[in-house]
Write a protein that holds these residues in place. Structure first.
Motif, PDB file in Angstrom:
ATOM      1  N   ASN A  68       0.719  -1.453  -0.096  1.00  0.00           N
ATOM      2  CA  ASN A  68       0.084   0.078  -0.228  1.00  0.00           C
ATOM      3  C   ASN A  68       0.242   1.334  -0.022  1.00  0.00           C
ATOM      4  O   ASN A  68       1.782   1.167   1.310  1.00  0.00           O
ATOM      5  N   PRO A  69       0.478   1.670  -1.328  1.00  0.00           N
ATOM      6  CA  PRO A  69       1.923   3.913  -1.074  1.00  0.00           C
ATOM      7  C   PRO A  69       1.825   4.505   0.408  1.00  0.00           C
ATOM      8  O   PRO A  69       2.675   4.707   0.427  1.00  0.00           O
ATOM      9  N   VAL A  70       0.455   4.268   0.268  1.00  0.00           N
ATOM     10  CA  VAL A  70       0.109   5.058   2.315  1.00  0.00           C
ATOM     11  C   VAL A  70       0.663   4.422   3.048  1.00  0.00           C
ATOM     12  O   VAL A  70       1.779   4.981   4.074  1.00  0.00           O
ATOM     13  N   GLY A 110       3.481  10.077  -0.160  1.00  0.00           N
ATOM     14  CA  GLY A 110       2.330  10.270  -1.153  1.00  0.00           C
ATOM     15  C   GLY A 110       1.100  10.916   0.370  1.00  0.00           C
ATOM     16  O   GLY A 110       0.261  11.055   0.698  1.00  0.00           O
ATOM     17  N   THR A 111       1.842  11.231   1.480  1.00  0.00           N
ATOM     18  CA  THR A 111       1.953  11.538   3.044  1.00  0.00           C
ATOM     19  C   THR A 111       1.088  13.393   3.153  1.00  0.00           C
ATOM     20  O   THR A 111      -0.306  13.025   3.870  1.00  0.00           O
ATOM     21  N   THR A 151      -2.454  13.016   1.402  1.00  0.00           N
ATOM     22  CA  THR A 151      -3.219  12.188   2.154  1.00  0.00           C
ATOM     23  C   THR A 151      -3.769  12.220   3.649  1.00  0.00           C
ATOM     24  O   THR A 151      -4.461  12.415   4.249  1.00  0.00           O
ATOM     25  N   GLY A 177      -8.331  10.683  -3.815  1.00  0.00           N
ATOM     26  CA  GLY A 177      -8.054   9.105  -4.670  1.00  0.00           C
ATOM     27  C   GLY A 177      -8.381   8.890  -5.638  1.00  0.00           C
ATOM     28  O   GLY A 177      -7.133   8.204  -6.364  1.00  0.00           O
ATOM     29  N   ASN A 183       3.132  14.272  -7.113  1.00  0.00           N
ATOM     30  CA  ASN A 183       3.190  13.174  -6.364  1.00  0.00           C
ATOM     31  C   ASN A 183       4.036  12.007  -6.508  1.00  0.00           C
ATOM     32  O   ASN A 183       4.269  11.302  -7.498  1.00  0.00           O
ATOM     33  N   ILE A 215       3.760   9.357  -5.489  1.00  0.00           N
ATOM     34  CA  ILE A 215       3.776   7.707  -5.474  1.00  0.00           C
ATOM     35  C   ILE A 215       3.829   7.431  -7.345  1.00  0.00           C
ATOM     36  O   ILE A 215       3.938   6.507  -7.794  1.00  0.00           O
ATOM     37  N   MET A 250      -2.635   0.105  -7.301  1.00  0.00           N
ATOM     38  CA  MET A 250      -1.594   0.550  -6.336  1.00  0.00           C
ATOM     39  C   MET A 250      -2.862   2.487  -6.106  1.00  0.00           C
ATOM     40  O   MET A 250      -2.734   3.089  -5.139  1.00  0.00           O
ATOM     41  N   PHE A 293      -4.027   3.296  -2.748  1.00  0.00           N
ATOM     42  CA  PHE A 293      -4.070   4.993  -2.178  1.00  0.00           C
ATOM     43  C   PHE A 293      -5.722   5.377  -1.609  1.00  0.00           C
ATOM     44  O   PHE A 293      -5.844   6.207  -1.359  1.00  0.00           O
ATOM     45  N   THR A 294      -6.435   5.319  -2.826  1.00  0.00           N
ATOM     46  CA  THR A 294      -7.911   5.987  -2.921  1.00  0.00           C
ATOM     47  C   THR A 294      -8.708   4.981  -1.101  1.00  0.00           C
ATOM     48  O   THR A 294      -9.172   5.509  -0.883  1.00  0.00           O
TER      49      THR A 294
END
Length: 231
Positions: free
Chosen positions: A19-21, A27-28, A31, A45, A111, A113, A137, A141-142
């Protein structure tokens, strides 16, 4: 069968394992900034996912044409084109969401990501696999932004998607602010780490693939070190 498993793995790895986050911690900034409500988080997302899928496909198609020395600027140009399309669509059809997300829509261009998947995956794989990677991905993210938005909106305002769901406990306004965002983010990261038992994919990045490697000579030094170790 092995090929199908591989395709499925590409599609699903971004949801939990990578999970990218919540695992890769990328991508914080968007987020934390856009998850004060569920609709904002999901909107951000989905917007990023659309750009990610389209840019992955185009970059994969052009991977043998783009010169290596200018690949990063070329990737940014491709990403910026799709961000502009998404921005105009949101402004035309969902103006309220466009106004809420504000500056963070054009900031999708940088971004990490999206740029990271272009560099680490799309530039090395075929368009179909790159599209699957973008979908996986993007979903991860979503999902992360949607869950954070739901929690922060419920605790901070007592609503879900703008509809009041509880009135017996006053909203804790701190969850609508940055400290609440960091708190929820930390809890979710810890939860994912617990679910995966600490086995979430941890990437070790060397100089290879770094946009600045050619300038600092890091890639050359790294290869010399590897060669020396082998001898």
């Amino acid at each position: 069968m092995e090929n199908k498993v591989s395709k499925l793995s590409i599609l699903t790895k971004g949801i939990i394992k990578e999970n990218p986050v919540l695992v890769l911690l990328l991508g914080t900034c968007p987020t934390l900034a856009t998850t004060s409500s569920a609709i904002n988080g999901i909107g951000m997302g989905v917007s990023a996912m659309a750009v990610l899928i389209c840019s992955n496909i185009v970059i994969s198609l052009l991977r043998n044409i783009i010169p290596d020395k200018v690949r990063i600027p070329c990737y940014i140009v491709v990403i910026a084109g799709f961000v502009t399309v998404v921005q105009m669509l949101l402004q035309a059809f969902v103006p309220s969401l466009y106004a809420s997300l504000g500056l963070f829509i054009p900031l999708i261009v940088v971004n990490c990501i999206i740029l990271g998947r272009a560099e680490m995956f799309a530039s090395k794989n075929n368009p179909f696999d790159s599209a699957l990677d973008g979908i996986g991905m993007g979903l991860g993210f979503t999902l992360a932004l949607g869950i954070m938005g739901l929690i922060r909106e419920f605790l901070g305002s007592g609503t879900l998607f703008g509809v009041a769901v509880q009135t017996f406990v006053p909203g804790m306004g701190i969850f609508n602010l940055a400290p609440g965002g960091f708190f929820v983010f930390g809890i979710l990261v810890a939860l994912v780490n617990y679910i995966t038992k600490g086995k979430g994919t941890k990437k070790s990045f060397g100089c290879e693939g770094c946009a600045m490697a050619a300038m600092c000579g890091g890639a050359r030094k790294e290869k010399e070190c590897e060669k020396g170790a082998e001898e």
